[in-house]
Design an enzyme around this catalytic site. Sequence first.
Site, PDB file in Angstrom:
ATOM      1  N   ASN A   9     -77.520   2.283-148.214  1.00 15.04           N
ATOM      2  CA  ASN A   9     -77.827   3.660-147.808  1.00 15.04           C
ATOM      3  C   ASN A   9     -76.584   4.203-147.100  1.00 15.04           C
ATOM      4  OD1 ASN A   9     -78.763   6.005-146.656  1.00 15.04           O
ATOM      5  ND2 ASN A   9     -80.220   5.008-145.262  1.00 15.04           N
ATOM      6  N   LYS A  11     -75.996   7.128-146.119  1.00 12.98           N
ATOM      7  CA  LYS A  11     -76.305   8.219-145.167  1.00 12.98           C
ATOM      8  C   LYS A  11     -75.323   9.375-145.362  1.00 12.98           C
ATOM      9  CE  LYS A  11     -78.451   4.859-142.198  1.00 12.98           C
ATOM     10  NZ  LYS A  11     -78.885   4.468-140.877  1.00 12.98           N
ATOM     11  N   HIS A  94     -87.280   7.814-144.565  1.00 13.65           N
ATOM     12  CA  HIS A  94     -86.384   7.092-143.661  1.00 13.65           C
ATOM     13  C   HIS A  94     -86.653   7.573-142.229  1.00 13.65           C
ATOM     14  CE1 HIS A  94     -82.768   5.750-141.634  1.00 13.65           C
ATOM     15  NE2 HIS A  94     -82.618   4.881-142.615  1.00 13.65           N
ATOM     16  N   GLU A  96     -84.758   8.343-139.921  1.00 11.83           N
ATOM     17  CA  GLU A  96     -83.938   9.495-139.502  1.00 11.83           C
ATOM     18  C   GLU A  96     -84.556  10.793-140.021  1.00 11.83           C
ATOM     19  OE1 GLU A  96     -80.268   7.870-140.984  1.00 11.83           O
ATOM     20  OE2 GLU A  96     -80.358   6.374-139.404  1.00 11.83           O
ATOM     21  N   GLU A 167     -88.179  -1.042-141.863  1.00 12.28           N
ATOM     22  CA  GLU A 167     -86.997  -0.786-141.043  1.00 12.28           C
ATOM     23  C   GLU A 167     -87.424  -0.455-139.614  1.00 12.28           C
ATOM     24  OE1 GLU A 167     -83.404   0.386-143.614  1.00 12.28           O
ATOM     25  OE2 GLU A 167     -84.424   2.200-143.011  1.00 12.28           O
ATOM     26  N   GLY A 173     -78.848   0.756-137.042  1.00 11.47           N
ATOM     27  CA  GLY A 173     -77.562   1.216-136.522  1.00 11.47           C
ATOM     28  C   GLY A 173     -77.266   0.755-135.114  1.00 11.47           C
ATOM     29  N   SER A 213     -79.514  -3.133-139.323  1.00 16.84           N
ATOM     30  CA  SER A 213     -78.369  -3.955-138.912  1.00 16.84           C
ATOM     31  C   SER A 213     -78.196  -5.226-139.743  1.00 16.84           C
ATOM     32  CB  SER A 213     -78.451  -4.283-137.420  1.00 16.84           C
ATOM     33  OG  SER A 213     -78.389  -3.093-136.657  1.00 16.84           O
TER      34      SER A 213
HETATM   35  P1  PGA Z   1     -78.157  -0.022-140.598  1.00 16.33           P
HETATM   36  O1  PGA Z   1     -79.067   1.103-141.304  1.00 16.33           O
HETATM   37  O2  PGA Z   1     -77.976  -1.135-141.601  1.00 16.33           O
HETATM   38  O3  PGA Z   1     -76.879   0.675-140.256  1.00 16.33           O
HETATM   39  O4  PGA Z   1     -78.905  -0.479-139.403  1.00 16.33           O
HETATM   40  C1  PGA Z   1     -80.132   0.766-142.145  1.00 16.33           C
HETATM   41  C2  PGA Z   1     -80.832   2.008-142.618  1.00 16.33           C
HETATM   42  O5  PGA Z   1     -80.926   2.976-141.847  1.00 16.33           O
HETATM   43  O6  PGA Z   1     -81.304   2.066-143.764  1.00 16.33           O
END
Ligand code: PGA
Length: 249
Positions: A9, A11, A94, A96, A167, A173, A213
């Site tokens: 992803n 983003k 997601h 976010e 997630e 993140g 992560s």
């Molecule tokens: P990350 O993000 O691996 O940077 O933690 C995962 C995601 O948001 O899909």
Amino acid sequence: MRKKMIAGNWKMNYTINQGEDFIYSIIDSINTDEVDVVICPNFTLLDRFSDIFEEKRVSLGAQNVYFEESGAFTGEVSAPMLKALNVKYCIVGHSERRTIFNETDDMVNKKVKALISNDIIPIICVGEKLEERNNSSMFDIVERQIKGALKDIDDNNVRKNIVIAYEPIWAIGTGVTATADEAEEMCKFIRKTVGNMFSSSAAESVRILYGGSVNPKNASEILSKENIDGALVGGASLKNDFISIVNFE
Ligand code: PGA
């Protein structure tokens, strides 16, 4: 036997030139049949990648979709538009999007339906906040998200045309990963929830990814768990680390 999937992803990162430079630097290293590899770049890169991926064993994914087909929805992109670009997967719900853009379970459900009717596989994200884990309501939260996202979807589609990604928001993140046991516990619970809503064969077939992560150091332990069928990778998918994660074994 469920085939493993590693989805990146990206983003809101990379301009067209930057994205192209990076994809060319890694694309031949991700030419594998063992694992389904999906890259979800931002909308501006989809058209370019559609051509680049055609010859490769990498599938194109989008990060979002709107559930109406066309019309006065300024700024939105529909499932038929993604389909026309050879998009095979699309992330929905997601965290976010849920937190920054106020996406609800009902919207996630409409997006899932729009994608399925256009032969695009939704990667449905679910997961709890830190305070919800601390007060032990994480199973209730995730169950609500799963029930909302899969409302009125038929069994056959759940069996073949759905991917779920667990997630936990506190792990996205942040560099803090759920332990492999915590991730497995929730993925097992998600499979059980799918089994309660649909057939046992749907529960057995649906692919459940872990995201939050994931990096080359923790990937192989997480991916060795029985109910974890792959990873949704954010930060590490923007680097060569992605290749090490794809080659986790
Ligand atoms: P990350 O993000 O691996 O940077 O933690 C995962 C995601 O948001 O899909």
